[in-house]
Enzyme design. Structure first.
Site: not given
Ligand code: PM9
Length: 461
Positions: A76, A128-129, A219, A262, A386, A453
């Site tokens: 843990y 970014f979303t 980011d 990623k 997008r 989306f």
């Molecule tokens: N990006 C992508 O598919 C996953 C879900 S949103 C459609 O591109 C950036 C630049 C990203 C991103 C996720 C996140 C969030 C932050 N910054 O999905 O929570 O491309 O791990 O990260 C997606 P998490």
């Protein structure tokens, strides 16, 4: 010595295990699409042939990463894997403190809550979303300061992720530096089409922010991919390693949020990294409220081990050359076919320009959503919208935001698909392009409050 002949970007790995995929019939896909309300996020994976929805968490891990999974220390507190991850992040990215999180948006939540006050303004190189949503939930407002070229799909500027310094200066003059907790700088800007920013631009942003004592939060979700483009395109960097360029980028910033799903080649994971001691104390206290203890933050020990190894692999020159090489291969093929795409081809996917693809549909008929559905119907290739759906609504007026970029993203998972898969994808897009006049628009029949989306449903007009 004989001069070396041209060598293609072939994969620097061989395949040890395969996962069988289902090749569905047109009738099966039609039913699946209707059931999913014409939203590719609502399709079942089993109904998908080639999955280009996202590069997030969809990479193939290496045998070393899988071996790392077996080395999980599931204590843990104080897991051995946490210390390995911490060391790896310090070595490659240079940030002083890290707080692991289950994925990127959890790190965005923590940094936003800690740094943004009601009425603050956060300038950034395109929204970014999830990032923007967390800024807003903390009481802030995002202001776009990316260069104009980024909003033009046909403009071939080599660094469309750059910040427009005049726009940034204007935000500082308008709101005052006290209202700006940080500038949000993304590498390989996702919504612009995976477009890089240059190091010279980042140096200039650092100089300007230093003048006003404003922080930069990075980011770094796709930082290695951005570094590859710097090596390839920016003068003075061709002899530097991608790893060194990654480090140079990080060293110019004060902290970072990372979706490790990623660049860093894992199926789950993320972190927040900061240099400031006081901010770190607050962040590691906050993570125990929302994620878990500060030495695991929502991850299993094995996940942290796979991530530490993934970070090392992500900056390998051969890996990154082949990764971007495959994306460019698909992009060039589509350009040759006359398909309208965002140029230059970005790092993690090829983005179709739905406004040019379907000029007979107005943006409120959701052209990118309709095109994404049509591609799935044709071949079982899953892509993502997008455009207007992703852009959501204006908080003040409640009306749709109308982004200039109305795109379908063909996102390439890392180390998963072959060149033959890319060929099939291109053939399918060409087929859809040939009957584009017959494609009709959509109407939204269900709209969730946040990040619509993901879960919105549509019907044919
Ligand atoms: N990006 C992508 O598919 C996953 C879900 S949103 C459609 O591109 C950036 C630049 C990203 C991103 C996720 C996140 C969030 C932050 N910054 O999905 O929570 O491309 O791990 O990260 C997606 P998490």
């Amino acid at each position: 010595m004989e001069k070396q002949k041209k060598r293609s970007w072939a994969e620097p790995y061989k395949i040890k295990m395969v996962e069988l995929v289902h090749m569905s019939s047109y009738e099966e896909r039609k039913l699946a699409l209707e059931t999913a309300g014409y939203n590719t996020f609502l399709l079942k994976s089993r109904d998908v042939y080639i999955d280009l929805l996202t590069d997030s968490g969809t990479s193939a891990m290496s045998d070393r990463q899988w071996a790392g999974i077996m080395m999980g220390d599931e204590a843990y507190a104080g897991s051995e894997n946490f210390y390995h991850l911490e060391e790896t992040i310090q070595k490659y990215y240079g940030y002083k403190h890290i707080v692991p999180t289950h994925q990127g948006r959890a790190a965005e939540h923590i940094i936003s809550q800690l740094m943004i006050k009601k009425g603050d303004v956060i300038p950034g190189n395109m929204y970014f979303t999830t990032t923007k949503l967390h800024q807003e939930l903390a009481g802030g407002k995002f202001v776009d300061v990316i260069i104009d070229e980024a909003h033009d799909p046909d403009n071939e500027h080599p660094f469309k992720g750059n910040i427009d310094l005049k726009k940034l200066q204007k935000v500082i003059d308008t709101y005052g530096p006290d209202k700006i907790p940080y500038v949000a700088v993304a590498t390989a800007v996702n919504m612009a089409g995976g477009q890089p920013l240059s190091l010279s631009n980042l140096y200039a942003v650092r100089e300007l922010t230093n003048k006003y004592n404003i922080k930069i939060i990075h980011d770094m979700t796709r930082v290695a991919e951005n570094a590859f483009f710097i090596k390839d395109r920016e003068s003075g960097y061709s002899d530097k390693s991608v790893a060194d360029i990654v480090r140079e980028i990080c060293d110019l910033t004060d902290g970072a949020t990372m979706s490790a799903k990623k660049d860093a080649l894992v199926n789950i994971g993320g972190f927040l990294a900061v240099n400031d001691n006081e901010l770190f104390e607050k962040a590691r206290n906050m993570v125990v409220v929302y994620e878990g203890l500060h030495t695991y933050g929502g991850l299993a020990g094995r996940d942290m081990e796979a991530l530490a190894i993934g970070i090392t692999e992500s900056v390998d020159e051969n890996h990154i050359k082949a990764r971007v090489g495959q994306v460019v291969y698909l992009g060039d093929k589509l350009i040759e076919m006359g398909i309208p795409v965002v140029k230059p081809i970005g790092s993690h996917g090829v983005f179709l320009n739905a406004k040019k693809f379907l000029p007979h549909l107005t943006q409120d008929m959701f052209p990118a959503q309709a095109l994404s559905s049509e591609i799935y119907l044709d071949s079982g290739v899953r892509t993502m919208e997008r455009g207007i759906v992703s852009a959501g609504r204006n908080n003040e007026t409640g009306k749709h935001n109308y982004p200039n970029l109305e795109l379908v993203r063909l996102t390439i998972p890392r180390r998963v698909y072959t060149q033959a898969h890319m060929d099939v994808v291109a053939e399918s897009i060409e087929q859809v392009y040939q009957h584009r006049e017959q494609i009709t628009g959509l109407q939204m029949i269900y709209e969730p409050e946040y990040l619509r989306f993901f879960q919105a449903r549509f019907a044919k007009l």
